[in-house]
Design a protein around this motif. Structure first.
Motif, PDB file in Angstrom:
ATOM      1  N   PRO A 103       1.202  -1.033  -0.032  1.00  0.00           N
ATOM      2  CA  PRO A 103       0.201  -0.029   0.112  1.00  0.00           C
ATOM      3  C   PRO A 103       1.097   1.002  -0.096  1.00  0.00           C
ATOM      4  N   ARG A 104       0.427   2.750  -0.369  1.00  0.00           N
ATOM      5  CA  ARG A 104       0.833   3.718  -0.571  1.00  0.00           C
ATOM      6  C   ARG A 104       1.262   4.108   1.019  1.00  0.00           C
ATOM      7  N   GLY A 105       2.613   3.922   0.900  1.00  0.00           N
ATOM      8  CA  GLY A 105       3.580   4.769   2.548  1.00  0.00           C
ATOM      9  C   GLY A 105       3.451   3.860   3.459  1.00  0.00           C
ATOM     10  N   HIS A 106       3.779   2.231   2.459  1.00  0.00           N
ATOM     11  CA  HIS A 106       4.516   1.479   3.134  1.00  0.00           C
ATOM     12  C   HIS A 106       5.644   0.770   2.373  1.00  0.00           C
ATOM     13  N   THR A 107       7.083   0.431   3.303  1.00  0.00           N
ATOM     14  CA  THR A 107       7.815  -0.138   2.833  1.00  0.00           C
ATOM     15  C   THR A 107       8.696  -1.622   3.013  1.00  0.00           C
ATOM     16  N   CYS A 108       8.956  -1.961   2.218  1.00  0.00           N
ATOM     17  CA  CYS A 108       9.419  -3.194   3.180  1.00  0.00           C
ATOM     18  C   CYS A 108      11.621  -3.093   2.541  1.00  0.00           C
ATOM     19  N   GLY A 109      12.174  -4.613   2.936  1.00  0.00           N
ATOM     20  CA  GLY A 109      12.947  -4.776   2.989  1.00  0.00           C
ATOM     21  C   GLY A 109      12.871  -6.286   2.338  1.00  0.00           C
ATOM     22  N   GLU A 110      14.219  -6.613   1.902  1.00  0.00           N
ATOM     23  CA  GLU A 110      14.269  -8.002   1.359  1.00  0.00           C
ATOM     24  C   GLU A 110      12.871  -9.219   1.719  1.00  0.00           C
ATOM     25  N   ALA A 111      12.987  -9.684   0.755  1.00  0.00           N
ATOM     26  CA  ALA A 111      12.292 -11.143   0.740  1.00  0.00           C
ATOM     27  C   ALA A 111      12.419 -11.889   0.936  1.00  0.00           C
ATOM     28  N   VAL A 112      12.450 -12.789   1.563  1.00  0.00           N
ATOM     29  CA  VAL A 112      12.742 -14.437   1.876  1.00  0.00           C
ATOM     30  C   VAL A 112      11.671 -15.670   1.564  1.00  0.00           C
ATOM     31  N   PHE A 113      12.532 -16.548   0.657  1.00  0.00           N
ATOM     32  CA  PHE A 113      12.067 -17.256   0.991  1.00  0.00           C
ATOM     33  C   PHE A 113      11.280 -18.807   1.429  1.00  0.00           C
ATOM     34  N   VAL A 114       9.983 -18.456   1.530  1.00  0.00           N
ATOM     35  CA  VAL A 114       9.714 -20.163   2.792  1.00  0.00           C
ATOM     36  C   VAL A 114       9.244 -21.272   1.715  1.00  0.00           C
ATOM     37  N   PRO A 115       9.740 -22.367   1.870  1.00  0.00           N
ATOM     38  CA  PRO A 115       8.852 -23.529   1.031  1.00  0.00           C
ATOM     39  C   PRO A 115       7.959 -24.058   2.094  1.00  0.00           C
ATOM     40  N   GLU A 154       6.214 -22.076  -5.422  1.00  0.00           N
ATOM     41  CA  GLU A 154       5.633 -23.129  -3.697  1.00  0.00           C
ATOM     42  C   GLU A 154       5.486 -23.465  -2.902  1.00  0.00           C
ATOM     43  N   GLY A 155       5.194 -21.763  -2.308  1.00  0.00           N
ATOM     44  CA  GLY A 155       5.632 -21.586  -0.674  1.00  0.00           C
ATOM     45  C   GLY A 155       5.125 -20.100  -0.446  1.00  0.00           C
ATOM     46  N   PHE A 156       5.817 -19.311   0.409  1.00  0.00           N
ATOM     47  CA  PHE A 156       5.808 -18.536   1.093  1.00  0.00           C
ATOM     48  C   PHE A 156       6.878 -17.332   0.939  1.00  0.00           C
ATOM     49  N   LEU A 157       6.655 -15.840   0.722  1.00  0.00           N
ATOM     50  CA  LEU A 157       7.847 -14.806   1.107  1.00  0.00           C
ATOM     51  C   LEU A 157       7.525 -14.066   1.665  1.00  0.00           C
ATOM     52  N   MET A 158       8.386 -13.624   3.309  1.00  0.00           N
ATOM     53  CA  MET A 158       8.495 -12.883   4.250  1.00  0.00           C
ATOM     54  C   MET A 158       9.093 -11.337   3.838  1.00  0.00           C
ATOM     55  N   THR A 159       8.764 -10.782   4.890  1.00  0.00           N
ATOM     56  CA  THR A 159       9.237 -10.061   5.032  1.00  0.00           C
ATOM     57  C   THR A 159       8.682  -8.741   5.611  1.00  0.00           C
ATOM     58  N   PHE A 160       9.522  -7.958   6.287  1.00  0.00           N
ATOM     59  CA  PHE A 160       9.189  -6.803   7.823  1.00  0.00           C
ATOM     60  C   PHE A 160       8.826  -5.258   7.080  1.00  0.00           C
ATOM     61  N   ALA A 161       7.877  -5.223   6.899  1.00  0.00           N
ATOM     62  CA  ALA A 161       7.802  -3.635   5.918  1.00  0.00           C
ATOM     63  C   ALA A 161       7.232  -2.645   7.257  1.00  0.00           C
ATOM     64  N   HIS A 162       7.149  -1.517   7.165  1.00  0.00           N
ATOM     65  CA  HIS A 162       6.859  -0.859   7.652  1.00  0.00           C
ATOM     66  C   HIS A 162       5.579   0.672   7.251  1.00  0.00           C
TER      67      HIS A 162
END
Length: 449
Positions: free
Chosen positions: A379-391, A399-407
């Protein structure tokens, strides 16, 4: 925002002041029940509130624990290194022994990455030894693999998905400039070998294939005179040719490195590398910039990173280079199970030199389809860093997930975003919100239990 605040301390790059342990404030969506473990992210967080460069901030690790569809807790802690214990003091003064001329590699920020190997967690930064930490982020101390590690250790070691070995290297500012290591799945260093290079260059990352290690001897070099005068130690050098070095993973000390000249550039991060079925070529992908710090440490006008591919012909010695996209992005990742092997998918995060970009985007590249990419727009005003693949267990490559911390800039708080890697344009499967801000940071991993 004051114009005097440098980029690495502005916006969500700014440090946070407190170490906390908190319960999540809310969960939006549904956390997949198969996710039990912790998501870790490391990054610079200067204890004094100021640092001259993002590389210099004290390492702070952030983690969220998930258990069978529940979010248990969030925690952040500094890595307790000598630099943490002496806030604001010179790294050089703490590490350099004037009598012996030796550098104490226990003096490190430990601020770049976090990996797991042989039942241990390591916080990493390329200028020093790894620091072992516990899952609840207590610092155990510097780790030297029972004394086998005598150089710094890269922040980007590679775990072979076939053998379980950890392959890594360390570069130094004095000879030997480059040393590579191979550690067993049990954590014992089984091979150490010096790689002959003519001078110290900044090697942030490297790549592996099933049979080779690929080193990047690029055009950012160490400048002794600048460092002695108190200036930045690294600079761009047009006279230093850019090249990739290919070395067999089990090569003996006398085995030659085969060097391939490439167009001048710098590459912070590799995405992956692999051999073709006949072993005639090696393909390397990563995020490339044309130049870096040509006009000094504050010069970032040499271009933004884009996903790029190099094909090394092992028969002829020729190199083919091509940009796969013109959209700036960084922090490339692949599924850990595909590291060093032919793969179809790779993931990056949009990149900007704006302290407060409009939003972040996460990209999934289909590398067998000409570099086409799927996009997740925050969304507008939301930023994040590296996205980590989790199978997901026993499923296909993406087939899996992407995880990241977002602000969330408007709320001033952060959350763990969990995305469906195979349906990236869809809304997040879950958002685990915490009542504090998590700075952008660098790299991390999902560690299952």
């Amino acid at each position: 925002m004051s114009e005097t605040v440098p980029l690495h301390l502005a916006g969500n790059n700014a440090p946070v002041a407190e170490e906390v342990t908190l319960e999540p404030s809310k969960v939006v969506g549904e956390i997949p029940a198969e996710l039990s473990g912790q998501f870790f992210r490391n990054g610079p967080n200067p204890r004094t509130g100021w640092s001259p460069h993002s590389f210099a901030g004290d390492g702070m690790i952030h983690t969220i624990a998930l258990d069978g569809g529940r979010a248990r807790w969030y925690r952040n802690r500094y890595v307790r290194t000598p630099l943490y214990e002496h806030p604001g003091q010179s790294r050089f003064a703490l590490a350099f022994d004037q009598e012996t001329g030796r550098i104490d590699y226990r003096v490190t920020t430990a601020n770049t990455h976090l990996i797991a190997h042989a039942g241990r967690l390591f916080a990493l930064e390329e200028g020093g030894f790894p620091y072992e930490v516990t899952p609840d982020l207590a610092t155990i101390g510097a780790h030297t693999f029972d004394g086998a590690l005598r150089t710094p250790m890269t922040a980007h070691p590679k775990t072979c998905p076939i053998t379980g070995e950890l392959l890594f290297f360390g570069y130094q500012l004095r000879p030997p400039y480059l040393t590579c290591y191979r550690a067993s799945a049990a954590g014992e260093v089984v091979q150490t070998r010096v790689v002959d290079v003519p001078r110290a260059t900044m090697m942030h990352d490297f790549a592996i294939t099933r049979n080779y290690m690929i080193f990047m001897d690029l055009s950012v070099v160490f400048d002794h005179a600048q460092a002695a005068a108190g200036g930045p130690p690294w600079r761009w050098d047009d006279a230093h040719r850019a090249r990739f070095g290919v070395l067999a993973r089990t090569a003996g000390d006398d085995a030659p490195v085969r060097w391939f000249d490439v167009a001048p550039c710098y590459m912070w991060h590799t995405m992956n590398a692999f051999e073709d079925p006949d072993g005639d070529t090696i393909t390397v992908t990563g995020t490339r910039v044309p130049t870096l710090w040509r006009g000094g440490a504050d010069d970032v006008a040499g271009g933004l990173p884009v996903v790029y591919r190099w094909t090394l012909d092992l028969r002829s010695g020729a190199v083919t280079e091509e940009a796969l996209d013109d959209t700036p992005s960084e922090y490339p990742r692949v599924a850990d199970s595909m590291l060093g092997l032919p793969h179809r998918y790779g993931y990056t995060t949009s990149f900007s030199l704006d302290a407060e970009p409009e939003r972040s985007e996460i990209y999934a590249y289909d590398l067998t389809g000409g570099g086409e990419r799927a996009v997740h727009r925050l969304p507008r005003g939301h930023t994040c860093g590296e996205a980590v693949f989790v199978p997901r267990a026993g499923t296909g490559e993406n087939e899996g997930f992407l995880m990241t911390f977002a602000h969330d800039r408007g709320a001033g708080t952060s959350y763990l975003a969990i995305l469906d890697a195979a349906d990236l344009a869809a809304p997040p499967l879950a958002e685990v919100h915490v009542p504090v801000r998590i700075p952008t940071g660098f790299h991390g991993n999902w560690i299952p239990v």
